[in-house]
Design a protein around this motif. Structure first.
Motif, short mmCIF file in Angstrom:
data_model
loop_
_atom_site.label_atom_id
_atom_site.label_comp_id
_atom_site.label_asym_id
_atom_site.label_seq_id
_atom_site.Cartn_x
_atom_site.Cartn_y
_atom_site.Cartn_z
N THR A 250 -2.77 -1.63 -3.56
CA THR A 250 -3.75 -0.56 -3.67
C THR A 250 -3.67 0.04 -5.08
O THR A 250 -2.62 0.48 -5.51
CB THR A 250 -3.45 0.57 -2.66
N ASP B 57 -3.25 4.19 7.67
CA ASP B 57 -2.98 3.45 6.44
C ASP B 57 -2.01 2.30 6.69
O ASP B 57 -1.01 2.46 7.39
CB ASP B 57 -2.41 4.39 5.37
N SER C 247 -0.67 4.60 -1.09
CA SER C 247 -1.59 5.58 -1.69
C SER C 247 -1.31 7.01 -1.25
O SER C 247 -1.70 7.95 -1.93
CB SER C 247 -3.03 5.21 -1.37
N ILE D 51 -5.20 -4.05 3.10
CA ILE D 51 -5.23 -4.29 1.64
C ILE D 51 -5.22 -5.82 1.41
O ILE D 51 -5.93 -6.33 0.55
CB ILE D 51 -4.03 -3.60 0.95
N GLU E 210 0.86 -1.20 0.00
CA GLU E 210 0.00 0.00 0.00
C GLU E 210 0.89 1.25 0.00
O GLU E 210 1.75 1.41 0.87
CB GLU E 210 -0.91 -0.07 1.25
N HIS F 70 -8.52 1.12 -1.94
CA HIS F 70 -8.02 1.52 -0.62
C HIS F 70 -9.15 1.62 0.43
O HIS F 70 -8.99 1.20 1.57
CB HIS F 70 -7.31 2.87 -0.77
#
Ligand code: KG4
Ligand code: ZN
Length: 333
Positions: free
Chosen positions: A78, A304, A8, A309, A6, A110
């Motif tokens: 993601t 996050d 993002s 994910i 991930e 996401h």
């Protein structure tokens, strides 16, 4: 084994999750310090940061899980939404790892990750449930009838809740990222000292679960101006506590409304703002009163992370090799 990646926004993340939902490792390399001097995430700096960190973070996640690349049978990543340059680093890396061994790739939304983060671990949430996702980029309420998808019941029409925390913190002179700092400062303040407006979403059929936070930040700005520099400095903790109270009250109110309207008995919270101590407290009170069961993920699954994910990848169709080679990242899905 699922290897998940991930990238993002500004955290470089990798995790290993089993197909049954057991979390074997969850690594995050935070870039917060890189961006702090600019007072916010700088997209180009984030992309470069991911490039430098991604290989080491992925290797660490595999090592911590005690899993070799040969044992990975799917790579999840993601695809969006997020910063396009940042997403591309994770996606390219995931494609390379998967293509080198001709294994499938799972492109993940996401937000789906945030919604199903609580399906991991020893006490997984089961559908149907309501999930409040409140992060720096997104704030919405979702209904989940099947973990493969979700229906958005309401969303912010302007700022995200985390953005409201960060902008408020900035006005109060707190360092970036301001959410956790404001949370800390608010503990020594009086939440009833100032009366800040509660979010007033647009009216209209079926939109009563929407959020709005932009007026709140303007209201704080004027309150600070009215008080003057010295007095607002002296009453900083009261301002923080009252401001936080307004955000949390708006979030908790919509959760209550949605549970009553949808008639569901399970609720989860996710996104960075789910780490807020007042929101956690308020949600426990609310759910106790309503007789609803609450899932609050550990902090590392709120902000996050790649574990979520991997969680979403369990419920997302995989693309076989080589179908994903021309797959693009998407700033918006
Ligand atoms: O989910 P996340 O890590 O990234 C996004 O996808 O946006 O959320 C980050 C957001 C930031 O706005 C941060 O200030 C906020 O979550 N946040 C908090 C707290 N911890 C993180 N806000 C309020 N109180 C906290 N304790
Ligand atoms: Zn997020």
């Amino acid at each position: 084994m699922i290897l998940a990646i991930e990238t993002s926004c500004d955290d470089t993340c990798a995790a290993v999750v089993t197909p049954e939902g057991e979390l074997l490792s969850n690594r995050v390399a935070s870039q917060a310090l890189l961006h702090a001097r600019y007072g916010g995430v700088v997209p180009e700096v984030a992309s470069r940061g991911h490039l430098e960190a991604i290989d080491a973070v992925t290797a660490d996640a595999l090592e911590e899980a005690g899993v070799s690349l040969a044992e990975v049978d799917r790579v999840a990543v993601t695809r969006g939404p997020g910063l396009i340059g940042a997403l591309l680093v994770g996606l390219s890396s995931a494609k390379a790892l998967a293509a080198a061994r001709a294994i499938p790739l799972v492109p993940v939304d996401h937000l789906h990750g945030h919604v199903v983060a609580n399906t991991l671990g020893p006490d997984p949430i089961e559908a149907p449930y309501i999930c409040l996702v409140a992060s720096g980029g997104h704030t919405f309420l979702a209904r989940v009838d099947d973990p493969a998808s979700y229906v958005v019941l309401g969303e912010t029409i302007d700022d995200a809740a985390g953005e409201a925390f960060d902008k408020g913190a900035r006005l109060l002179g707190l360092p970036y990222p301001g959410g956790p700092e404001l949370d800390r400062l608010a503990r020594s303040g009086d939440p009833a000292a100032f009366d800040f407006p509660r979010s007033a979403p647009r009216r209209g059929e079926g939109r009563d679960l929407d959020f709005s936070f932009s007026g709140l930040k303007t209201s704080l700005l004027y309150r600070i101006k009215d008080l003057g520099e010295e007095e607002s400095e002296r009453r900083r903790a009261d301002l923080a506590a009252s401001y936080q109270e307004a955000i949390v009250d708006a979030l908790a109110r919509r959760v209550k409304q949605s549970l009553e309207r949808e008639g569901l008995e399970r609720v989860a919270i996710g996104g960075g703002v789910a780490a807020n101590s007042l929101l956690r407290e308020r949600m426990h009170e609310l759910c106790g009163t309503l007789g609803v069961r609450l899932w609050v993920p550990p902090r590392e699954l709120c902000t996050d992370n790649a574990a979520m994910i991997g969680a979403a990848a369990r419920f997302t169709p995989a693309l076989p090799f080589p179908d994903y080679l021309d797959l693009d990242a998407a700033a918006r899905l």
